[in-house]
Design a protein around this motif. Structure first.
Motif, PDB file in Angstrom:
ATOM      1  N   ALA A 168       0.770  -1.032   0.090  1.00 25.35           N
ATOM      2  CA  ALA A 168      -0.027   0.156   0.003  1.00 25.35           C
ATOM      3  C   ALA A 168       0.984   1.269  -0.140  1.00 25.35           C
ATOM      4  CB  ALA A 168      -0.801  -0.014   1.076  1.00 25.35           C
ATOM      5  N   ARG A 169       0.461   2.342  -0.726  1.00 26.84           N
ATOM      6  CA  ARG A 169       1.250   3.266  -0.777  1.00 26.84           C
ATOM      7  C   ARG A 169       0.305   4.754  -0.773  1.00 26.84           C
ATOM      8  NH1 ARG A 169       4.341   0.528   0.591  1.00 26.84           N
ATOM      9  NH2 ARG A 169       6.181  -0.243  -0.683  1.00 26.84           N
ATOM     10  N   THR A 170      -0.721   4.555  -0.806  1.00 21.08           N
ATOM     11  CA  THR A 170      -1.557   6.018  -0.612  1.00 21.08           C
ATOM     12  C   THR A 170      -2.869   5.733   0.158  1.00 21.08           C
ATOM     13  OG1 THR A 170      -3.029   5.876  -2.628  1.00 21.08           O
ATOM     14  CG2 THR A 170      -1.020   6.956  -2.860  1.00 21.08           C
ATOM     15  N   ALA A 171      -3.092   6.907   1.006  1.00 23.59           N
ATOM     16  CA  ALA A 171      -4.192   6.676   1.941  1.00 23.59           C
ATOM     17  C   ALA A 171      -4.988   7.807   2.096  1.00 23.59           C
ATOM     18  CB  ALA A 171      -3.778   6.152   3.344  1.00 23.59           C
ATOM     19  N   VAL A 172      -6.395   7.704   2.624  1.00 22.18           N
ATOM     20  CA  VAL A 172      -7.113   8.884   2.943  1.00 22.18           C
ATOM     21  C   VAL A 172      -7.775   8.471   4.380  1.00 22.18           C
ATOM     22  CG1 VAL A 172      -7.870   9.596   0.759  1.00 22.18           C
ATOM     23  CG2 VAL A 172      -9.194   7.788   1.629  1.00 22.18           C
ATOM     24  N   VAL A 173      -7.975   9.619   5.319  1.00 15.31           N
ATOM     25  CA  VAL A 173      -8.401   9.408   6.497  1.00 15.31           C
ATOM     26  C   VAL A 173      -9.578  10.191   6.745  1.00 15.31           C
ATOM     27  CG1 VAL A 173      -7.734   9.437   9.045  1.00 15.31           C
ATOM     28  CG2 VAL A 173      -5.894   8.884   7.362  1.00 15.31           C
ATOM     29  N   ALA A 174     -10.644   9.604   7.218  1.00 16.19           N
ATOM     30  CA  ALA A 174     -11.982  10.341   7.726  1.00 16.19           C
ATOM     31  C   ALA A 174     -12.022  10.105   9.118  1.00 16.19           C
ATOM     32  CB  ALA A 174     -12.987   9.983   6.978  1.00 16.19           C
ATOM     33  N   HIS A 175     -12.559  11.109   9.918  1.00 14.46           N
ATOM     34  CA  HIS A 175     -12.849  10.831  11.205  1.00 14.46           C
ATOM     35  C   HIS A 175     -13.933  11.626  11.988  1.00 14.46           C
ATOM     36  CE1 HIS A 175     -10.770  14.256  13.295  1.00 14.46           C
ATOM     37  NE2 HIS A 175     -10.046  14.128  11.995  1.00 14.46           N
ATOM     38  N   GLU A 176     -14.669  11.066  12.739  1.00 14.81           N
ATOM     39  CA  GLU A 176     -15.741  12.035  13.584  1.00 14.81           C
ATOM     40  C   GLU A 176     -15.051  13.042  14.483  1.00 14.81           C
ATOM     41  OE1 GLU A 176     -19.608  10.685  16.344  1.00 14.81           O
ATOM     42  OE2 GLU A 176     -17.462   9.739  16.729  1.00 14.81           O
ATOM     43  N   PRO A 224      -7.356   6.050  -3.441  1.00  8.87           N
ATOM     44  CA  PRO A 224      -6.361   5.796  -2.435  1.00  8.87           C
ATOM     45  C   PRO A 224      -6.404   4.322  -2.422  1.00  8.87           C
ATOM     46  CG  PRO A 224      -8.358   6.061  -1.142  1.00  8.87           C
ATOM     47  CD  PRO A 224      -8.805   6.630  -2.674  1.00  8.87           C
ATOM     48  N   ASP A 225      -5.204   3.684  -2.039  1.00  3.65           N
ATOM     49  CA  ASP A 225      -4.975   2.499  -1.758  1.00  3.65           C
ATOM     50  C   ASP A 225      -5.588   1.828  -0.619  1.00  3.65           C
ATOM     51  OD1 ASP A 225      -3.511   2.203  -3.933  1.00  3.65           O
ATOM     52  OD2 ASP A 225      -1.612   2.392  -2.778  1.00  3.65           O
ATOM     53  N   GLY A 274     -14.041  -8.197   3.839  1.00  2.24           N
ATOM     54  CA  GLY A 274     -12.584  -7.496   3.369  1.00  2.24           C
ATOM     55  C   GLY A 274     -11.999  -6.468   4.340  1.00  2.24           C
ATOM     56  N   VAL A 275     -13.201  -5.841   5.158  1.00  2.00           N
ATOM     57  CA  VAL A 275     -12.804  -4.566   5.996  1.00  2.00           C
ATOM     58  C   VAL A 275     -11.713  -5.088   7.215  1.00  2.00           C
ATOM     59  CG1 VAL A 275     -14.706  -4.852   7.663  1.00  2.00           C
ATOM     60  CG2 VAL A 275     -13.624  -2.600   7.417  1.00  2.00           C
ATOM     61  N   LEU A 276     -10.779  -4.373   7.383  1.00  2.00           N
ATOM     62  CA  LEU A 276      -9.858  -4.620   8.460  1.00  2.00           C
ATOM     63  C   LEU A 276     -10.429  -3.642   9.949  1.00  2.00           C
ATOM     64  CD1 LEU A 276      -6.910  -4.102   6.329  1.00  2.00           C
ATOM     65  CD2 LEU A 276      -7.181  -6.099   7.814  1.00  2.00           C
ATOM     66  N   GLY A 277     -10.116  -4.075  10.939  1.00  2.00           N
ATOM     67  CA  GLY A 277     -10.479  -3.044  12.156  1.00  2.00           C
ATOM     68  C   GLY A 277      -9.336  -3.694  13.388  1.00  2.00           C
ATOM     69  N   PRO A 278      -8.927  -2.746  14.162  1.00  2.00           N
ATOM     70  CA  PRO A 278      -8.026  -3.106  15.459  1.00  2.00           C
ATOM     71  C   PRO A 278      -8.888  -3.655  16.312  1.00  2.00           C
ATOM     72  CG  PRO A 278      -8.634  -0.736  15.223  1.00  2.00           C
ATOM     73  CD  PRO A 278      -9.224  -1.239  14.142  1.00  2.00           C
ATOM     74  N   LEU A 391      -3.737 -11.999   6.182  1.00  2.00           N
ATOM     75  CA  LEU A 391      -4.365 -10.819   5.414  1.00  2.00           C
ATOM     76  C   LEU A 391      -4.681 -10.907   3.978  1.00  2.00           C
ATOM     77  CD1 LEU A 391      -4.963  -7.585   5.748  1.00  2.00           C
ATOM     78  CD2 LEU A 391      -2.682  -7.354   4.823  1.00  2.00           C
ATOM     79  N   VAL A 392      -5.799 -10.505   3.681  1.00  5.89           N
ATOM     80  CA  VAL A 392      -6.168 -10.458   2.264  1.00  5.89           C
ATOM     81  C   VAL A 392      -5.971  -9.019   1.806  1.00  5.89           C
ATOM     82  CG1 VAL A 392      -8.128 -10.767   0.819  1.00  5.89           C
ATOM     83  CG2 VAL A 392      -7.798 -12.697   2.367  1.00  5.89           C
ATOM     84  N   TYR A 393      -5.259  -9.015   0.820  1.00  6.79           N
ATOM     85  CA  TYR A 393      -4.779  -7.534   0.287  1.00  6.79           C
ATOM     86  C   TYR A 393      -4.377  -7.679  -1.405  1.00  6.79           C
ATOM     87  CZ  TYR A 393      -3.191  -2.953  -0.553  1.00  6.79           C
ATOM     88  OH  TYR A 393      -2.728  -1.771  -0.882  1.00  6.79           O
ATOM     89  N   PRO A 394      -4.833  -6.859  -2.134  1.00  5.14           N
ATOM     90  CA  PRO A 394      -6.118  -6.154  -1.964  1.00  5.14           C
ATOM     91  C   PRO A 394      -7.281  -7.036  -1.718  1.00  5.14           C
ATOM     92  CG  PRO A 394      -5.474  -6.162  -4.323  1.00  5.14           C
ATOM     93  CD  PRO A 394      -4.256  -6.925  -3.571  1.00  5.14           C
TER      94      PRO A 394
END
Length: 396
Positions: A168-176, A224-225, A274-278, A391-394
């Motif tokens: 993975a090389r790019t990302a976006v972040v959204a948060h409350e 984004p990736d 496919g969603v990941l979570g901590p 991990l499954v990616y992509p």
């Protein structure tokens, strides 16, 4: 005395820990304000069931809390904070001043833990908690707040490291716009950049929105990736429904709080795949103690009591109560100073993981895990010692 439950509108007898005090030398009275109603009611239910799992065990199996040469019955007094940060401070004051509790257990969320712990600190009462993770909670110099989990800024670290390894090389972040989500987002940005992933956008949205469609449209256009979403359970549902409706399919979606909860699969269906979570805890993790046994044994105990599998918020709540209990026993006293010192000296392994507090009251011994929804199943993919699958990616 049976444990009393004080709600906003009514008082009812608790069904956890009821029974005569025969054989006990006294009572350790513990208070907890948590969300019986409001936006955090689902998580509040898990937190209460976690506390009550400990309460039943300590009174019925452990024989109460050892205080010096005596054994004391544990009692929890609950008040409903209605998920309202403007209400919880007064409830903590009532628990201390009117209900005369000796110690406190924390609510769900950083939003509520902030004012709750401020009220506790003002009255010099210890609060042990497992569900208020915002880093800012522990920068206030408080002596009486102890957190057994992982701070919010490190929630995404293990997931991001995995994704970076996979290209993975790019990302976006959204948060409350809440303290917890903001800490998650700030930490995510730091971990992304440290792992060579370019952050294309950081976006914040108001509390209480009922859709994030426009936000997701904007972020999808950046291709984004990775999409990183910071918030609570309801936010995970909003993110995934919006992505599904708009055909937004990054190579990975990493969202806090929701992916480890089986309810997400019911609410979102295939959109969760496919969603990941901590996750700080899952029943398959290789943790154990002398109180509840292994992580899986705890899960069995919890499911026998409540008819449902525990989510990590429940397990963390049981562990917060257990840590307080073990500190009281180590102190041999109900004196606040003695128990505080015992908490600071605590160095234990539990079914939830290791606990060792730093000078802020933060558990610095515990790592964070990662789960991924794979074909409708929640699978632990990190840490390696607890991983059930790769991990499954992509993912799309």
């Amino acid at each position: 005395m049976a444990a009393a439950v004080l709600l906003a509108a009514a008082c009812t007898g608790a069904d956890a820990g009821d029974g005569a005090d025969d054989g006990f030398d006294g009572t350790v009275r513990i208070g907890a304000a948590l969300s019986e109603t409001g936006r955090f009611a689902a998580e509040g239910k898990a937190v209460r069931q976690g506390y009550d799992t400990w309460l039943r065990w300590v009174n019925e199996e452990h024989g109460g809390i050892r205080v010096g040469d005596g054994r004391y019955r544990a009692e929890i007094v609950y008040r409903d904070d209605e998920s309202d940060p403007d209400r919880i401070g007064a409830l903590i004051e009532q628990l201390i001043d009117e209900d005369e509790v000796d110690f406190l257990l924390g609510p769900y969320s950083s939003t509520l833990t902030g004012p709750a712990s401020a009220a506790a600190e003002a009255r010099d009462v210890i609060m042990v908690e497992g569900n208020g993770a915002s880093d800012g909670l522990f920068d206030r110099g408080y002596r009486n707040l102890f957190y057994i989990g992982v701070v919010a800024s490190d929630y995404t670290r293990s997931s991001i490291e995995l994704l970076a390894e996979r290209g993975a090389r790019t990302a976006v972040v959204a948060h409350e716009d809440t303290p917890f989500a903001a800490s998650v987002a700030e930490g995510a940005q730091r971990h992304l950049e440290a792992n060579g992933i370019e952050v294309l956008a950081m976006r914040q949205y108001p509390v209480g929105v009922d859709n994030v469609d426009d936000l997701m449209t904007e972020l999808a256009a950046l291709e984004p990736d990775i999409f990183v979403g910071g918030g609570h359970y309801d936010d995970a549902v909003l993110f995934l429904r919006a992505a599904q409706a708009q055909g937004f399919g990054p190579d990975a979606m990493l969202i806090t709080v929701g992916p480890a909860n089986p309810q997400l699969l019911a609410d979102v269906g295939s959109g969760a795949d496919g969603v990941l979570g901590p996750t700080p805890w899952e029943p398959v993790m290789a943790y154990e103690d002398e109180s509840f046994g292994s992580a899986s044994a705890y899960a069995d105990t919890y499911e026998d009591l409540w008819g449902e599998a525990p989510i990590y918020q429940a397990a963390g709540s049981t562990t917060a109560a257990l840590a307080l209990h073990l500190a009281i026993e180590a102190a041999g006293s109900l004196d606040t100073d003695a128990v505080r010192d015992a908490l600071r000296d605590l160095d234990i392994d539990t079914f939830y993981g290791p606990i060792r507090f730093d000078e802020r009251g933060v558990n610095v011994a515990k790592p964070m895990g990662t789960v991924q929804v794979q074909d409708g199943t929640i699978v632990v993919v990190a840490p390696a010692a607890a991983a059930e699958g790769a991990l499954v990616y992509p993912t799309r």
